[in-house]
Design a protein around this motif. Structure first.
Motif, short mmCIF file in Angstrom:
data_model
loop_
_atom_site.label_atom_id
_atom_site.label_comp_id
_atom_site.label_asym_id
_atom_site.label_seq_id
_atom_site.Cartn_x
_atom_site.Cartn_y
_atom_site.Cartn_z
N ASP A 1 0.84 -1.21 0.00
CA ASP A 1 0.00 0.00 0.00
C ASP A 1 0.87 1.26 0.00
OD1 ASP A 1 -2.28 -1.50 -0.04
OD2 ASP A 1 -2.65 -1.39 2.12
N TYR A 2 2.00 1.21 0.72
CA TYR A 2 2.90 2.36 0.74
C TYR A 2 3.54 2.57 -0.64
CZ TYR A 2 6.93 5.32 1.69
OH TYR A 2 7.86 6.32 1.63
N LEU A 3 3.98 1.49 -1.28
CA LEU A 3 4.56 1.59 -2.62
C LEU A 3 3.53 2.11 -3.63
CD1 LEU A 3 6.67 -1.70 -2.63
CD2 LEU A 3 7.58 0.62 -2.79
N THR A 4 2.26 1.73 -3.43
CA THR A 4 1.19 2.25 -4.28
C THR A 4 0.99 3.73 -4.05
OG1 THR A 4 0.06 0.09 -4.19
CG2 THR A 4 -1.24 1.98 -4.93
N GLU A 5 1.03 4.12 -2.79
CA GLU A 5 0.81 5.52 -2.41
C GLU A 5 1.87 6.44 -3.03
OE1 GLU A 5 1.17 8.16 1.68
OE2 GLU A 5 0.53 6.07 1.82
N ILE A 6 3.14 5.98 -3.09
CA ILE A 6 4.19 6.85 -3.61
C ILE A 6 4.40 6.65 -5.11
CG2 ILE A 6 5.38 6.97 -1.40
CD1 ILE A 6 7.41 4.96 -2.48
N GLY A 7 3.56 5.81 -5.73
CA GLY A 7 3.55 5.69 -7.18
C GLY A 7 4.54 4.72 -7.78
N LYS A 8 5.11 3.82 -6.98
CA LYS A 8 6.05 2.85 -7.52
C LYS A 8 5.35 1.64 -8.14
CE LYS A 8 9.66 5.14 -6.62
NZ LYS A 8 10.45 5.70 -7.72
N ILE A 9 4.20 1.29 -7.60
CA ILE A 9 3.40 0.20 -8.15
C ILE A 9 1.95 0.67 -8.24
CG2 ILE A 9 4.93 -1.59 -7.21
CD1 ILE A 9 2.89 -2.09 -5.03
N LYS A 10 1.11 -0.11 -8.90
CA LYS A 10 -0.31 0.23 -8.97
C LYS A 10 -1.13 -0.93 -8.45
CE LYS A 10 -0.72 -1.26 -13.81
NZ LYS A 10 -1.12 -0.85 -15.17
N SER A 11 -2.34 -0.64 -8.00
CA SER A 11 -3.21 -1.68 -7.46
C SER A 11 -4.55 -1.65 -8.17
CB SER A 11 -3.41 -1.47 -5.95
OG SER A 11 -4.06 -0.24 -5.70
N ASP A 12 -5.13 -2.83 -8.30
CA ASP A 12 -6.45 -2.97 -8.90
C ASP A 12 -7.23 -4.02 -8.10
OD1 ASP A 12 -6.42 -1.27 -11.35
OD2 ASP A 12 -4.75 -2.57 -11.88
N ILE A 13 -8.53 -3.89 -8.12
CA ILE A 13 -9.37 -4.87 -7.44
C ILE A 13 -9.76 -5.95 -8.44
CG2 ILE A 13 -11.56 -5.26 -6.25
CD1 ILE A 13 -11.41 -2.42 -5.21
N SER A 14 -9.49 -7.19 -8.05
CA SER A 14 -9.82 -8.33 -8.91
C SER A 14 -11.09 -9.00 -8.38
CB SER A 14 -8.65 -9.34 -8.90
OG SER A 14 -9.00 -10.51 -9.59
N TYR A 15 -12.07 -9.16 -9.27
CA TYR A 15 -13.34 -9.81 -8.89
C TYR A 15 -13.33 -11.23 -9.44
CZ TYR A 15 -14.91 -5.10 -7.79
OH TYR A 15 -15.03 -3.84 -7.27
N GLY A 16 -13.08 -12.20 -8.55
CA GLY A 16 -13.10 -13.60 -8.97
C GLY A 16 -14.51 -14.13 -9.07
N SER A 17 -14.62 -15.35 -9.58
CA SER A 17 -15.94 -15.95 -9.73
C SER A 17 -16.53 -16.37 -8.39
CB SER A 17 -15.85 -17.18 -10.66
OG SER A 17 -14.90 -18.10 -10.16
N VAL A 18 -15.62 -16.65 -7.43
CA VAL A 18 -16.07 -17.08 -6.10
C VAL A 18 -15.33 -16.25 -5.05
CG1 VAL A 18 -16.27 -19.00 -4.48
CG2 VAL A 18 -16.44 -19.42 -6.96
#
Length: 232
Positions: free
Chosen positions: A204-221
């Motif tokens: 979450d910290y790496l996402t906050e400072i822009g080094k990585i990105k995050s996405d929400i994955s919606y699985g079937s279950v």
């Protein structure tokens, strides 16, 4: 597990070095030598991956050991990585050591964090070199051949409370090891043998400072899961 051999004639330095190394989950000190006799044979016979080498020993010099080791490795098709930990700050010694392909060179007395940094640098190199990728980015090339970790070096000098630079580097290296993969915090936690809660805090910290990105994955279950990926 990475097997490590320590070659150090000072029992106190040897004990401290072993304790630091064994606190790192990825490393295990398999044997300690207080002089050069029998060192090369043991390293070759046990296919040791990393050695911590002193320059001045009672019966020889560390450079002599490393030169003999390199000759034997050609015949045995092996390669041993080396970190020098020594009081020698002689420029000629240092230059010769790096020409023989060492990972790092620490001058005594050294800070514990500096040895941890050297071990982290070796892990960075190992992660990139063991990757199945056939094409490297500039950053991956720097990690592999120049001992640099530009992703972490570009972070702000002051990290938030509760964020360790060493752990942050390990998490970042895990994400970088497969740039096309979308990682869950549990997958990286399993890779690093760490807590998923702890790893998520760093992601979450790496996402906050822009080094990585995050996405929400919606699985079937089941419920949605957050996935993390390096920013290309």
């Amino acid at each position: 597990m990475i097997d490590v051999v320590i070659i150090e004639d000072d029992p106190m330095v040897s004990m401290i070095t072993e304790k630091i190394i064994n606190t790192e989950k990825e490393f295990n000190v398999s044997k300690t030598f207080f002089k050069g006799e029998g060192v090369v044979d043991y390293i070759i016979e046990n296919n040791i991956e990393l050695i911590i080498l002193d320059m001045y020993l009672p019966d020889t010099e560390g450079l002599n050991i490393l030169e003999e080791l390199r000759k034997r490795e050609v015949k045995e098709n092996q390669y041993t990585n080396t970190i020098f930990v020594t009081a020698s700050n002689d420029k000629e010694h240092i230059e010769k050591a790096f020409k023989l392909g060492i990972v790092d060179y620490l001058i005594k007395p050294f800070e514990f964090e500096r040895l941890e940094e050297a071990l982290g640098r070796y892990l960075s190199k190992k992660i990139v070199s063991s990757s199945k990728k056939k094409i490297l980015t500039q950053d991956e090339l720097d990690k592999l051949y120049h001992g640099r970790n530009n992703e972490i070096n570009t972070l702000e000098n002051e990290l938030p409370k509760g964020i360790s630079e060493k752990t942050l580097e390990k998490v970042m290296n895990a994400v970088v090891s497969d740039p096309m993969k979308e990682w869950s915090s549990k997958e990286i936690a399993d890779l690093l043998e760490s807590s998923a809660v702890t790893v998520k805090k760093y992601l979450d910290y790496l996402t906050e400072i822009g080094k990585i990105k995050s996405d929400i994955s919606y699985g079937s279950v089941g419920r949605p899961e957050v996935k993390y990926k390096i920013k290309m």
